[in-house]
Write an enzyme that holds these catalytic residues in place. Sequence first.
Site, PDB file in Angstrom:
ATOM      1  N   LYS A 227     110.370 -28.656  84.370  1.00 56.09           N
ATOM      2  CA  LYS A 227     110.835 -27.541  83.539  1.00 56.09           C
ATOM      3  C   LYS A 227     109.926 -27.382  82.325  1.00 56.09           C
ATOM      4  O   LYS A 227     109.590 -28.370  81.669  1.00 56.09           O
ATOM      5  CB  LYS A 227     112.273 -27.864  83.116  1.00 56.09           C
ATOM      6  CG  LYS A 227     113.039 -26.700  82.561  1.00 56.09           C
ATOM      7  CD  LYS A 227     113.076 -25.581  83.527  1.00 56.09           C
ATOM      8  CE  LYS A 227     114.415 -24.995  83.810  1.00 56.09           C
ATOM      9  NZ  LYS A 227     114.308 -23.948  84.844  1.00 56.09           N
TER      10      LYS A 227
ATOM     11  N   GLU B 237     119.375 -30.940  93.042  1.00 54.96           N
ATOM     12  CA  GLU B 237     118.282 -30.355  92.252  1.00 54.96           C
ATOM     13  C   GLU B 237     118.457 -30.802  90.809  1.00 54.96           C
ATOM     14  O   GLU B 237     119.594 -31.005  90.342  1.00 54.96           O
ATOM     15  CB  GLU B 237     118.365 -28.826  92.344  1.00 54.96           C
ATOM     16  CG  GLU B 237     117.179 -28.081  91.749  1.00 54.96           C
ATOM     17  CD  GLU B 237     117.387 -27.529  90.357  1.00 54.96           C
ATOM     18  OE1 GLU B 237     116.460 -26.885  89.845  1.00 54.96           O
ATOM     19  OE2 GLU B 237     118.468 -27.768  89.752  1.00 54.96           O
TER      20      GLU B 237
ATOM     21  N   HIS C 174     122.861 -27.654  92.819  1.00 53.59           N
ATOM     22  CA  HIS C 174     122.060 -27.173  91.693  1.00 53.59           C
ATOM     23  C   HIS C 174     122.424 -27.902  90.395  1.00 53.59           C
ATOM     24  O   HIS C 174     123.569 -27.809  89.940  1.00 53.59           O
ATOM     25  CB  HIS C 174     122.314 -25.672  91.550  1.00 53.59           C
ATOM     26  CG  HIS C 174     121.566 -25.010  90.451  1.00 53.59           C
ATOM     27  ND1 HIS C 174     122.182 -24.277  89.466  1.00 53.59           N
ATOM     28  CD2 HIS C 174     120.235 -24.942  90.203  1.00 53.59           C
ATOM     29  CE1 HIS C 174     121.277 -23.785  88.653  1.00 53.59           C
ATOM     30  NE2 HIS C 174     120.084 -24.166  89.074  1.00 53.59           N
ATOM     31  N   ARG C 175     121.466 -28.620  89.838  1.00 50.34           N
ATOM     32  CA  ARG C 175     121.711 -29.476  88.660  1.00 50.34           C
ATOM     33  C   ARG C 175     122.815 -30.495  88.988  1.00 50.34           C
ATOM     34  O   ARG C 175     123.625 -30.844  88.137  1.00 50.34           O
ATOM     35  CB  ARG C 175     122.095 -28.651  87.425  1.00 50.34           C
ATOM     36  CG  ARG C 175     121.144 -27.491  87.143  1.00 50.34           C
ATOM     37  CD  ARG C 175     121.552 -26.666  85.918  1.00 50.34           C
ATOM     38  NE  ARG C 175     120.844 -25.394  85.876  1.00 50.34           N
ATOM     39  CZ  ARG C 175     121.076 -24.417  85.022  1.00 50.34           C
ATOM     40  NH1 ARG C 175     121.980 -24.566  84.081  1.00 50.34           N
ATOM     41  NH2 ARG C 175     120.392 -23.281  85.068  1.00 50.34           N
TER      42      ARG C 175
ATOM     43  N   GLU D  53     112.723 -30.327  89.611  1.00 52.95           N
ATOM     44  CA  GLU D  53     112.026 -29.225  88.940  1.00 52.95           C
ATOM     45  C   GLU D  53     111.354 -29.712  87.664  1.00 52.95           C
ATOM     46  O   GLU D  53     111.997 -30.279  86.775  1.00 52.95           O
ATOM     47  CB  GLU D  53     113.000 -28.086  88.592  1.00 52.95           C
ATOM     48  CG  GLU D  53     112.238 -26.950  87.886  1.00 52.95           C
ATOM     49  CD  GLU D  53     113.079 -25.747  87.524  1.00 52.95           C
ATOM     50  OE1 GLU D  53     114.239 -25.637  87.975  1.00 52.95           O
ATOM     51  OE2 GLU D  53     112.558 -24.916  86.754  1.00 52.95           O
TER      52      GLU D  53
ATOM     53  N   HIS E 272     118.305 -29.203  81.389  1.00 52.14           N
ATOM     54  CA  HIS E 272     117.805 -27.877  81.750  1.00 52.14           C
ATOM     55  C   HIS E 272     117.145 -27.127  80.597  1.00 52.14           C
ATOM     56  O   HIS E 272     116.019 -26.641  80.711  1.00 52.14           O
ATOM     57  CB  HIS E 272     118.936 -27.024  82.322  1.00 52.14           C
ATOM     58  CG  HIS E 272     118.491 -25.645  82.701  1.00 52.14           C
ATOM     59  ND1 HIS E 272     118.505 -24.586  81.815  1.00 52.14           N
ATOM     60  CD2 HIS E 272     117.980 -25.163  83.850  1.00 52.14           C
ATOM     61  CE1 HIS E 272     118.033 -23.511  82.418  1.00 52.14           C
ATOM     62  NE2 HIS E 272     117.704 -23.828  83.656  1.00 52.14           N
TER      63      HIS E 272
ATOM     64  N   ASP F  20     116.326 -30.889  86.569  1.00 51.33           N
ATOM     65  CA  ASP F  20     115.308 -30.321  85.676  1.00 51.33           C
ATOM     66  C   ASP F  20     114.760 -31.448  84.811  1.00 51.33           C
ATOM     67  O   ASP F  20     115.538 -32.163  84.171  1.00 51.33           O
ATOM     68  CB  ASP F  20     115.941 -29.258  84.765  1.00 51.33           C
ATOM     69  CG  ASP F  20     116.588 -28.144  85.566  1.00 51.33           C
ATOM     70  OD1 ASP F  20     115.863 -27.288  86.097  1.00 51.33           O
ATOM     71  OD2 ASP F  20     117.831 -28.137  85.668  1.00 51.33           O
TER      72      ASP F  20
ATOM     73  N   ASP G 291     125.757 -24.230  92.814  1.00 49.87           N
ATOM     74  CA  ASP G 291     126.587 -25.060  91.929  1.00 49.87           C
ATOM     75  C   ASP G 291     127.815 -25.573  92.676  1.00 49.87           C
ATOM     76  O   ASP G 291     128.489 -26.486  92.218  1.00 49.87           O
ATOM     77  CB  ASP G 291     127.077 -24.237  90.728  1.00 49.87           C
ATOM     78  CG  ASP G 291     125.956 -23.670  89.888  1.00 49.87           C
ATOM     79  OD1 ASP G 291     124.839 -24.216  89.916  1.00 49.87           O
ATOM     80  OD2 ASP G 291     126.193 -22.654  89.180  1.00 49.87           O
TER      81      ASP G 291
HETATM   82  O1  G3P Z   1     116.432 -24.508  91.755  1.00 45.49           O
HETATM   83  C1  G3P Z   1     116.484 -23.213  91.308  1.00 45.49           C
HETATM   84  C2  G3P Z   1     116.923 -23.071  89.891  1.00 45.49           C
HETATM   85  O2  G3P Z   1     117.167 -24.330  89.339  1.00 45.49           O
HETATM   86  C3  G3P Z   1     115.990 -22.339  89.047  1.00 45.49           C
HETATM   87  O3  G3P Z   1     116.594 -21.895  87.876  1.00 45.49           O
HETATM   88  O4  G3P Z   1     117.105 -21.967  85.490  1.00 45.49           O
HETATM   89  O5  G3P Z   1     118.600 -23.103  87.076  1.00 45.49           O
HETATM   90  O6  G3P Z   1     116.373 -24.056  86.589  1.00 45.49           O
HETATM   91  P1  G3P Z   1     117.186 -22.809  86.725  1.00 45.49           P
HETATM   92 CA    CA Z   2     116.356 -25.959  87.923  1.00 46.25          CA
END
Ligand code: G3P
Ligand code: CA
Length: 290
Positions: free
Chosen positions: A151, A66, A39-40, A149, A81, A68, A278
């Site tokens: 965003k 992943e 994640h990120r 993503e 993000h 943003d 994470d």
């Molecule tokens: O991939 C799921 C997650 O990234 C969504 O929430 O706020 O971390 O972008 P956020």
């Molecule tokens: Ca995200």
Amino acid sequence: MHARVVAAMTTAVLGTVSFLLPVHDARAGISHQPSVIAHRGASAYAPENTLKAVDEAAALGTLWVENDVQRTKDGELVVIHDDSLRRTTDAEEVFPGRAPWKVRDFTAAEIARLDAGSWFGPAYAGARVPTLKQYVARVEHHRQKLLLEIKNPELYPGIEQQTLKLLGNEGWLDRRHLANRLIVQSFDADSLRTVHELKPAVRTGLLGMPAVADLARFAVFADLINPSYASLSPAYVSAVHALTGPHGKPVKVFVWTVDDAATARAVAGYDVDGVITDKPDVVWRALSGH
Ligand code: G3P
Ligand code: CA
């Protein structure tokens, strides 16, 4: 002699493969191992959405990352993000008169000057906010897969087309990437529908947890439904899996953001297809039965 060498090599290879292949955990009811998505990037161990976080994910053996994507004042796609630069960069110090430090109010050259690592730890001082072009190059370098993503698309008209153009220019819309190395996701269903209409071959994921009664209309353009783990249930995952997505396959579920072993095992027991975390090492170990 030759046969013995072949047999020994086969055993070694099979041993390696059995380590890599999905593990069946009868106690947890896990029949297949979900994908693990950093994640990120591996954001517990390196500053989120930086190239360092991609490298850290790769170092941990994580196939998926992943990120943003947002846009600068002069139209560059960047990976960050928040819609503001405040939390994850030193924008307040470098540009003191520019509150509230929105990404869309700064040029790419200005953002390239910012330190996106010191907030996380001194070892990461000097890490930058990557452009999307730099980011996909690094993901490609590691032969990883990308969960991209879009965003806050409402802030950036046309960002869907621009993102697809960049992905195409960088070689991410060829058959191999489309088949298993790229998914575009968003919380914004209209934005995701736009991505699908512009480039139907791209797999898409809708973030959030729509009512079961609404799922069928999203399955017209979404290959995945990606909810938070907090209110997820096995019944919801089954309801998603019962649908056929735009590419003729069952709609999948990637759940977020799971950072502890117990929750990872629980959601794997729900039969999710991916776990966004994470801490990819923690999830991987939990799902491998270590
Ligand atoms: O991939 C799921 C997650 O990234 C969504 O929430 O706020 O971390 O972008 P956020
Ligand atoms: Ca995200």
